[in-house]
Design a protein around this motif. Structure first.
Motif, PDB file in Angstrom:
ATOM      1  N   THR A 234     -32.389  66.791  16.425  1.00 53.32           N
ATOM      2  CA  THR A 234     -32.724  68.214  16.491  1.00 53.32           C
ATOM      3  C   THR A 234     -32.409  68.753  17.877  1.00 53.32           C
TER       4      THR A 234
ATOM      5  N   GLU B 299     -28.637  67.757   8.793  1.00 56.48           N
ATOM      6  CA  GLU B 299     -29.050  68.597   7.669  1.00 56.48           C
ATOM      7  C   GLU B 299     -28.243  69.886   7.596  1.00 56.48           C
ATOM      8  N   LEU B 300     -27.624  70.272   8.712  1.00 57.88           N
ATOM      9  CA  LEU B 300     -26.788  71.475   8.733  1.00 57.88           C
ATOM     10  C   LEU B 300     -25.318  71.169   8.443  1.00 57.88           C
TER      11      LEU B 300
ATOM     12  N   SER C 104     -30.353  76.624   7.305  1.00 57.82           N
ATOM     13  CA  SER C 104     -31.542  75.888   7.703  1.00 57.82           C
ATOM     14  C   SER C 104     -32.742  76.252   6.839  1.00 57.82           C
ATOM     15  N   SER C 105     -33.537  75.236   6.517  1.00 59.67           N
ATOM     16  CA  SER C 105     -34.790  75.454   5.793  1.00 59.67           C
ATOM     17  C   SER C 105     -35.974  75.408   6.755  1.00 59.67           C
ATOM     18  N   LYS C 106     -35.690  75.256   8.060  1.00 60.52           N
ATOM     19  CA  LYS C 106     -36.739  75.158   9.068  1.00 60.52           C
ATOM     20  C   LYS C 106     -37.098  76.545   9.602  1.00 60.52           C
TER      21      LYS C 106
ATOM     22  N   ASN D  14     -35.744  73.604  15.890  1.00 59.81           N
ATOM     23  CA  ASN D  14     -36.148  72.616  14.884  1.00 59.81           C
ATOM     24  C   ASN D  14     -35.015  72.179  13.966  1.00 59.81           C
ATOM     25  N   ASP D  15     -33.847  72.795  14.108  1.00 59.71           N
ATOM     26  CA  ASP D  15     -32.742  72.481  13.209  1.00 59.71           C
ATOM     27  C   ASP D  15     -32.207  71.072  13.455  1.00 59.71           C
ATOM     28  N   ASN D  16     -31.834  70.423  12.342  1.00 60.70           N
ATOM     29  CA  ASN D  16     -31.340  69.051  12.372  1.00 60.70           C
ATOM     30  C   ASN D  16     -29.823  69.052  12.234  1.00 60.70           C
TER      31      ASN D  16
ATOM     32  N   TYR E 122     -37.474  79.271  12.259  1.00 58.28           N
ATOM     33  CA  TYR E 122     -36.611  79.493  13.425  1.00 58.28           C
ATOM     34  C   TYR E 122     -37.438  79.596  14.707  1.00 58.28           C
TER      35      TYR E 122
ATOM     36  N   ILE F 100     -28.784  78.863  15.536  1.00 55.27           N
ATOM     37  CA  ILE F 100     -29.363  77.533  15.613  1.00 55.27           C
ATOM     38  C   ILE F 100     -30.722  77.632  16.285  1.00 55.27           C
TER      39      ILE F 100
END
Length: 341
Positions: free
Chosen positions: A316, A283-284, A247-249, A278-280, A251, A275
């Motif tokens: 998300t 995108e994961l 993830s680039s979001k 904000n994780d998509n 945490y 997880i």
């Protein structure tokens, strides 16, 4: 060799011809600013050179046009000529085509075939993928045996690498398709960058050139690409991605029991260690097949109904949790109303 030489040490050379590997755009462009750069292409089976290019270099270096006494055909899977811009197998005919392989009749018959466009002559099937450009030059796309099929979509890894190589800040790159623990193939992008890996911007740039299913979601940043003894990328030595850091979001931990249950389902399906809210899902590395399993898991674990469309609308953990809570309360109200009636 040309790709790793400092540009300054070539200032006294007037002409350079490269072949054997894809020409790197940046060093090629640098040399072409003061000298003549020629990019040649051709397999040993066709007397080494079959095409050559010398001209203005933009974001890619074409392999040019057929040399004298040589014909190039780009064919689809049914051996029909591909229209301009469409990818196909590059086949070569003409005076340079060899007789075949010594003492290897079966392989000779497979690769050296009758030329359907020139009766009585033969052509060589290179196994390379290419396409005609609008200006009449040919663009090399990679090997046909690098073609992979992921979730029903057939794609060429070389085409993804070509799109990746022209993004600003990417010094070198490689793309592989490797199976996860469930046996499902995932695209993995390996990059050497100038100023650090920015997954979001790279993926956004790729989406401008490629369909979404051809954009890798797993990335590995390297200090340098591993090379074989002859200077080519050693794909077998490329490491597996770190599944704990996809993830680039920022945490944000799940807070409620429902959010924790949903996050645990995602961890199980996506094979990641953590997880956040904000994780998509997509995108994961999530896709339509995993989304189907997600619907089933939510039903069996949380006793809430949702559809595939809902996953695309609420991708998300945060938005999906809100939707599931709303759905659950609505189902309770409907059940209570039916009981009262």
């Amino acid at each position: 060799f040309f790709g790793v030489l400092p540009a300054g040490c070539l200032s006294s050379i007037r002409t350079i011809t490269t072949a054997g590997e894809q020409a790197l755009p940046e060093p090629s462009r640098q040399f072409a600013s003061h000298g003549r750069f020629i990019n040649a292409y051709g397999p040993t089976e066709c007397s080494i050179y079959a095409t050559s290019f010398s001209g203005t270099i933009t974001d890619k270096v074409p392999i040019g046009r057929p040399i004298a006494n040589t014909q190039v055909y780009i064919l689809d899977q049914f051996d029909n000529l591909c229209p301009r811009g469409a990818a196909g197998e590059l086949c070569i005919g003409g005076a340079g085509v060899a007789r075949g392989y010594l003492n290897r009749e079966e392989l000779t018959n497979e690769k050296f075939v009758p030329n359907p466009f020139k009766p009585g002559e033969r052509m060589y099937r290179t196994g390379d993928l290419a396409r005609w450009l609008a200006d009449g030059n040919i663009e090399f796309l990679g090997r046909k045996d690098d073609q992979v099929k992921i979730r029903g979509f057939r794609m060429e890894l070389g085409e993804i690498e070509n799109a990746l190589s022209v993004i600003s800040g990417i010094k070198s790159c490689c793309v592989l398709a490797r199976p996860d623990s469930d046996g499902n193939k995932r695209l993995i992008g390996y990059v050497v960058t100038e100023s650090g890996l920015d997954k979001s911007s790279i993926e956004a740039a790729l989406k401008l050139q490629l369909p979404d299913y051809m954009v890798p979601r797993l990335w590995v940043e390297l200090d340098a690409m591993p090379l074989t003894s002859n200077g080519k990328t050693d794909r077998k030595s490329l490491p597996d991605p770190d599944m704990s850091d996809l993830s680039s979001k920022e945490y944000v931990a799940p807070a409620t029991r429902g959010e924790e249950q949903l996050a645990a389902i995602w961890v199980d399906l996506l094979k990641v260690e953590r997880i956040g809210m904000n994780d998509n899902f997509f995108e994961l590395g999530g896709h339509s097949l995993l989304a189907t399993r997600l619907v089933s898991k939510v039903r069996s674990t949380m006793n809430i109904e949702m559809s595939l469309k809902d996953i695309f609308n609420f991708p998300t953990v945060e938005t999906m949790s809100v939707f599931l809570n709303y759905n659950k309360s609505r189902e309770k109200k409907e059940f209570k109303t039916k009981v009262m009636i």
